[in-house]
Design a protein around this motif. Structure first.
Motif, PDB file in Angstrom:
ATOM      1  N   ARG A 407      42.731  38.651  38.657  1.00 29.82           N
ATOM      2  CA  ARG A 407      41.776  39.680  39.087  1.00 29.82           C
ATOM      3  C   ARG A 407      41.746  39.803  40.601  1.00 29.82           C
ATOM      4  O   ARG A 407      41.755  40.907  41.165  1.00 29.82           O
ATOM      5  CB  ARG A 407      40.389  39.342  38.560  1.00 29.82           C
ATOM      6  CG  ARG A 407      39.341  40.419  38.812  1.00 29.82           C
ATOM      7  CD  ARG A 407      37.971  39.935  38.383  1.00 29.82           C
ATOM      8  NE  ARG A 407      37.526  38.814  39.184  1.00 29.82           N
ATOM      9  CZ  ARG A 407      37.016  38.931  40.419  1.00 29.82           C
ATOM     10  NH1 ARG A 407      36.902  40.132  40.991  1.00 29.82           N
ATOM     11  NH2 ARG A 407      36.630  37.852  41.087  1.00 29.82           N
ATOM     12  N   LEU A 408      41.710  38.632  41.288  1.00 33.70           N
ATOM     13  CA  LEU A 408      41.734  38.661  42.760  1.00 33.70           C
ATOM     14  C   LEU A 408      43.026  39.273  43.281  1.00 33.70           C
ATOM     15  O   LEU A 408      43.027  40.016  44.268  1.00 33.70           O
ATOM     16  CB  LEU A 408      41.564  37.236  43.302  1.00 33.70           C
ATOM     17  CG  LEU A 408      40.196  36.566  43.042  1.00 33.70           C
ATOM     18  CD1 LEU A 408      40.200  35.133  43.536  1.00 33.70           C
ATOM     19  CD2 LEU A 408      39.073  37.361  43.704  1.00 33.70           C
ATOM     20  N   LEU A 409      44.130  38.938  42.598  1.00 36.79           N
ATOM     21  CA  LEU A 409      45.412  39.500  43.023  1.00 36.79           C
ATOM     22  C   LEU A 409      45.418  41.010  42.891  1.00 36.79           C
ATOM     23  O   LEU A 409      45.896  41.729  43.790  1.00 36.79           O
ATOM     24  CB  LEU A 409      46.542  38.884  42.179  1.00 36.79           C
ATOM     25  CG  LEU A 409      47.967  39.377  42.491  1.00 36.79           C
ATOM     26  CD1 LEU A 409      48.321  39.075  43.943  1.00 36.79           C
ATOM     27  CD2 LEU A 409      48.966  38.731  41.544  1.00 36.79           C
ATOM     28  N   GLU A 410      44.851  41.490  41.778  1.00 32.77           N
ATOM     29  CA  GLU A 410      44.770  42.943  41.609  1.00 32.77           C
ATOM     30  C   GLU A 410      43.889  43.565  42.687  1.00 32.77           C
ATOM     31  O   GLU A 410      44.194  44.634  43.227  1.00 32.77           O
ATOM     32  CB  GLU A 410      44.213  43.275  40.212  1.00 32.77           C
ATOM     33  CG  GLU A 410      45.131  42.916  39.056  1.00 32.77           C
ATOM     34  CD  GLU A 410      46.403  43.721  39.101  1.00 32.77           C
ATOM     35  OE1 GLU A 410      46.376  44.862  39.614  1.00 32.77           O
ATOM     36  OE2 GLU A 410      47.434  43.209  38.622  1.00 32.77           O
ATOM     37  N   GLU A 411      42.770  42.857  43.017  1.00 31.48           N
ATOM     38  CA  GLU A 411      41.881  43.376  44.057  1.00 31.48           C
ATOM     39  C   GLU A 411      42.587  43.407  45.408  1.00 31.48           C
ATOM     40  O   GLU A 411      42.484  44.375  46.177  1.00 31.48           O
ATOM     41  CB  GLU A 411      40.629  42.492  44.127  1.00 31.48           C
ATOM     42  CG  GLU A 411      39.593  42.954  45.142  1.00 31.48           C
ATOM     43  CD  GLU A 411      38.953  44.275  44.750  1.00 31.48           C
ATOM     44  OE1 GLU A 411      38.386  44.944  45.628  1.00 31.48           O
ATOM     45  OE2 GLU A 411      39.018  44.634  43.551  1.00 31.48           O
ATOM     46  N   VAL A 412      43.338  42.309  45.707  1.00 37.25           N
ATOM     47  CA  VAL A 412      44.078  42.276  46.980  1.00 37.25           C
ATOM     48  C   VAL A 412      45.149  43.358  47.013  1.00 37.25           C
ATOM     49  O   VAL A 412      45.358  44.026  48.038  1.00 37.25           O
ATOM     50  CB  VAL A 412      44.694  40.872  47.178  1.00 37.25           C
ATOM     51  CG1 VAL A 412      45.660  40.881  48.365  1.00 37.25           C
ATOM     52  CG2 VAL A 412      43.601  39.844  47.407  1.00 37.25           C
ATOM     53  N   LYS A 413      45.826  43.533  45.900  1.00 34.68           N
ATOM     54  CA  LYS A 413      46.834  44.597  45.842  1.00 34.68           C
ATOM     55  C   LYS A 413      46.197  45.958  46.089  1.00 34.68           C
ATOM     56  O   LYS A 413      46.749  46.794  46.806  1.00 34.68           O
ATOM     57  CB  LYS A 413      47.527  44.578  44.478  1.00 34.68           C
ATOM     58  CG  LYS A 413      48.483  43.420  44.290  1.00 34.68           C
ATOM     59  CD  LYS A 413      49.166  43.497  42.934  1.00 34.68           C
ATOM     60  CE  LYS A 413      50.150  42.354  42.739  1.00 34.68           C
ATOM     61  NZ  LYS A 413      50.796  42.427  41.405  1.00 34.68           N
ATOM     62  N   ARG A 414      45.009  46.141  45.462  1.00 36.89           N
ATOM     63  CA  ARG A 414      44.335  47.425  45.659  1.00 36.89           C
ATOM     64  C   ARG A 414      43.935  47.607  47.118  1.00 36.89           C
ATOM     65  O   ARG A 414      44.110  48.680  47.713  1.00 36.89           O
ATOM     66  CB  ARG A 414      43.107  47.500  44.754  1.00 36.89           C
ATOM     67  CG  ARG A 414      42.375  48.834  44.787  1.00 36.89           C
ATOM     68  CD  ARG A 414      41.114  48.771  43.940  1.00 36.89           C
ATOM     69  NE  ARG A 414      40.173  47.793  44.435  1.00 36.89           N
ATOM     70  CZ  ARG A 414      39.379  47.993  45.492  1.00 36.89           C
ATOM     71  NH1 ARG A 414      39.400  49.147  46.152  1.00 36.89           N
ATOM     72  NH2 ARG A 414      38.532  47.045  45.874  1.00 36.89           N
ATOM     73  N   GLN A 415      43.383  46.529  47.733  1.00 37.42           N
ATOM     74  CA  GLN A 415      43.001  46.622  49.136  1.00 37.42           C
ATOM     75  C   GLN A 415      44.217  46.846  50.033  1.00 37.42           C
ATOM     76  O   GLN A 415      44.157  47.626  50.995  1.00 37.42           O
ATOM     77  CB  GLN A 415      42.268  45.347  49.552  1.00 37.42           C
ATOM     78  CG  GLN A 415      40.904  45.170  48.875  1.00 37.42           C
ATOM     79  CD  GLN A 415      40.218  43.887  49.295  1.00 37.42           C
ATOM     80  OE1 GLN A 415      40.791  43.098  50.058  1.00 37.42           O
ATOM     81  NE2 GLN A 415      39.006  43.664  48.799  1.00 37.42           N
ATOM     82  N   CYS A 416      45.313  46.152  49.715  1.00 30.84           N
ATOM     83  CA  CYS A 416      46.549  46.359  50.492  1.00 30.84           C
ATOM     84  C   CYS A 416      47.015  47.806  50.398  1.00 30.84           C
ATOM     85  O   CYS A 416      47.443  48.415  51.391  1.00 30.84           O
ATOM     86  CB  CYS A 416      47.640  45.407  49.995  1.00 30.84           C
ATOM     87  SG  CYS A 416      47.362  43.680  50.442  1.00 30.84           S
TER      88      CYS A 416
END
Length: 652
Positions: A407-416
């Motif tokens: 979930r955090l990875l998806e959030e970071v990807k989205r923020q990136c």
């Protein structure tokens, strides 16, 4: 690998132990079969471990064939190992063949037989037999399809008498329970399910009717010829979609209806052929039904009941057994011989029972070993389950952590992705701003150049403005002088108008003589020379009576140079307002030098001359006044134009 012939032999051995097609051979049956190879227990134990490498406790088809190949290697003196299985291996030599029905143990166990006998006794058998009507409810309670129950009845009714004894009922119940366990029902009864009392005297003799019955049935031929039977069998195989050896009404309905026979006749034919009223027809019954339908098509109605030649051969045995009383004696002789054969068979079976008991002892020993292994396996399984339970919690935690990290990875990807888009937009804005700055710098440079030019022009305009102010002051002074002069002219005009009125008054009542007399009296002391002297004397009638008048233009002509030539159009004048000099003509007050005559004033003046002179003087004054007004208007417009020019240039 084994050759084709050897492989066929191996598969033959496997079918002997697995006739039902279960796909596996139990440990007891496999051990009993392998012992017939004559090998030592240690060798057989090694062969079992190599064949059952997964420790399943049974052998599938592949494992059983591997065991047979290893047995063959041991019999031929080769090393018992899996690596040697690639060589050409002949089939093993076994001490006995288990394919004979007379030597096969009955598959129904004693406890099963006791349970089935109890059920049999509760159904009120007559003379030790149960009819189909009594057995039918028991079979239907299993909820199995009618087709399968029909097959079970045909297989369990071994003597085909339409009834079941205790052994046949046990076979029927055994087949029902196996079908409930999702095991397929065989099309033919396996040898191990044939009750020992119904097996033939030799392995090659299949169970069937007595010789007397056979002789009797051969005396009557069947109405269905072999050729018709083959044709009807082909139709039967096509209609038997589930391949269970029986066809129901739904499967043959279309076939029967194609004949065009009425439905009530078809229903009667079905009832005649379905003797047991099972709702199913086997191949012979179907062939008889097709023969009766063909007879109906030819115009021959079906009988109310089947004649002996119409009864299918497989169904004649039970009927002939109850009706042929004349052959009882012969049958008794045959039965006696069969008893003798059975006695001999009993001796053989006793010997076989001894062998079986020894096999049972061996199997029990093997089972004990297997039980020990099972206990060990259960202990190991319990330990593994405990380890599994201990490992499950960390695994669940790791799963949760993994889900959180994902979930955090998806959030970071989205923020990136959002930051990348923002950087792209900022880069685009930066490029746009750089372009805008360059354009503004260019405009700034141009504005600076224009500013410098405007400053230079401003300096020039300021210089011109100073000069214009000086000239404007001179102009204003001149305007003021002109206003003063206009006032003086107006005074003079008023005086002339008064003089004119006075003259008009004098001319009216006294006539010209009175005027001349008055003028002569008034001017008796002076002489008026109309040719050389001013009629107004030496004093300027327009001179100021107050202060002395100073000419403002005496020192310097302010209009020597036209400083407004370039701005005439901007001031709103189409022409120079000072272009025409209103005084460029003849001085209206100068003396007429054209005449050399000298006479006494008013000596020759008539009344008409005096009126004309007064009128001309009045008109001349009027014109001069208009010229002065125009000059005043022009000066005002000039002053307003200069004022607008000053405000335009930003001069305070």
């Amino acid at each position: 690998m084994a050759s084709g012939e050897s492989l066929a032999a191996f598969e033959g051995f496997y079918r002997q132990l697995d006739p039902w097609g279960h796909g596996k051979v139990d440990a007891g049956e496999a051990a009993a079969f392998l012992k017939r190879s004559g090998l030592r227990e240690s060798v057989l134990h090694k062969i079992w471990n190599l064949a059952d490498q997964e420790g399943a406790g049974y052998l599938d088809k592949k494992g059983f064939i591997v065991a047979l190949q290893l047995v063959s290697l041991a019999q031929h003196g080769q090393d018992v190992s899996v690596e040697n299985l690639s060589s050409s291996i002949p089939p093993p030599t076994m001490a006995e063949n288990v394919s004979g029905s007379s030597r096969a143990a009955w598959a129904i166990k004693t406890e099963e037989k006791l349970k089935f006998d109890t059920i049999f006794d509760t159904l009120d058998p007559v003379n030790g037999l149960l009819t189909g009507d009594k057995v039918r409810p028991v079979l239907l309670n299993s909820k199995l399809p009618v087709e399968i129950l029909g097959t079970v009845w045909d297989l369990s009714d071994i003597d085909k008498d339409g009834c079941l004894d205790k052994e046949e009922f046990a076979v029927a119940m055994h087949l029902v329970y196996r079908a409930l366990d999702k095991q397929p029902v065989p099309t033919t009864l396996p040898p191990e399910l044939i009750p020992p009392s119904k097996r033939g005297p030799s392995p090659g003799l299949a169970p069937g009717p007595s010789p007397a019955h056979a002789v009797h049935t051969q005396q009557t031929s069947w109405v269905v010829t072999p050729g018709d039977k083959m044709k009807y069998d082909n139709i039967f195989r096509q209609a038997d979609t589930d391949k269970d050896g029986f066809v129901g009404g739904g499967e043959v309905k279309d076939v029967f209806m194609q004949s065009g026979v009425p439905q009530n006749v078809l229903a009667h034919i079905w009832t005649l052929c379905d003797e047991k009223q099972a709702g199913l027809l086997n191949a012979e019954q179907f062939a008889l039904a097709m023969w009766l339908i063909q007879q109906q098509v030819k115009g021959i109605d079906p009988p109310q009941q089947l004649s002996p030649e119409m009864i299918p051969p497989s169904s004649r045995q039970a009927k002939s057994a109850g009706s042929d009383v004349t052959t009882i004696a012969k049958e008794m002789d045959v039965i006696g011989r069969e008893i003798q054969d059975l006695t001999r068979e009993q001796d053989s079976l006793q010997s076989e029972i001894t062998d079986k008991q020894q096999q049972i002892l061996d199997i029990n020993s093997l089972l004990m070993n297997l039980e020990v292994e099972v206990n060990q396996s259960q202990t190991t399984l319990q330990q593994l389950e405990k380890q599994k339970a201990d490992t499950l919690l960390p695994v669940q935690k790791l799963d949760k952590q993994e889900a959180e990290v994902e979930r955090l990875l998806e959030e970071v990807k989205r923020q990136c992705q959002e930051e990348t888009q923002l950087v792209s937009r900022l880069r685009s804005q930066l490029t746009s701003q750089e372009t805008s700055v360059q354009n503004q710098e260019q405009q700034l440079n141009k504005a600076r150049v224009e500013l410098n030019n405007l400053r230079s022009e401003e300096a020039n305009l300021e210089q011109k403005l100073e000069t214009g102010k000086i000239r404007l002051e001179a102009t204003i002074t001149a305007i003021r002088a002109a206003h003063t002069e206009i006032a003086q002219v107006r005074d003079q005009l008023s005086k002339l108008q008064d003089t004119q009125r006075n003259l008009s008054t004098q001319v009216g009542p006294g006539g010209v003589g009175d005027i001349g007399l008055t003028m002569a009296t008034t001017t008796a002391s002076s002489t008026w020379d109309t040719g050389t002297s001013d009629p107004f004397g030496s004093k300027d009638p327009f001179a100021s009576t107050g202060n002395d008048y100073n000419d403002p233009f005496k020192a310097e002509d302010p209009f020597k140079t036209d400083v407004f030539q370039s701005s005439v159009a901007d001031s709103g004048f189409s022409t120079d307002p000072f272009g025409d000099d209103p005084f460029s003509g003849k001085d209206p007050f100068s003396a007429d030098t054209g005449s050399s005559k000298q006479a006494a004033p008013f000596a020759q003046v008539t009344e008409e001359d005096q009126l004309a002179w007064a009128t001309s003087e009045s008109e001349a004054e009027q014109k001069r006044l208009e010229q002065l007004q125009k000059q005043e208007q022009a000066d005002m417009e000039l002053a307003m134009a200069l004022s607008r020019e000053d405000s335009k240039n930003g001069t305070p």
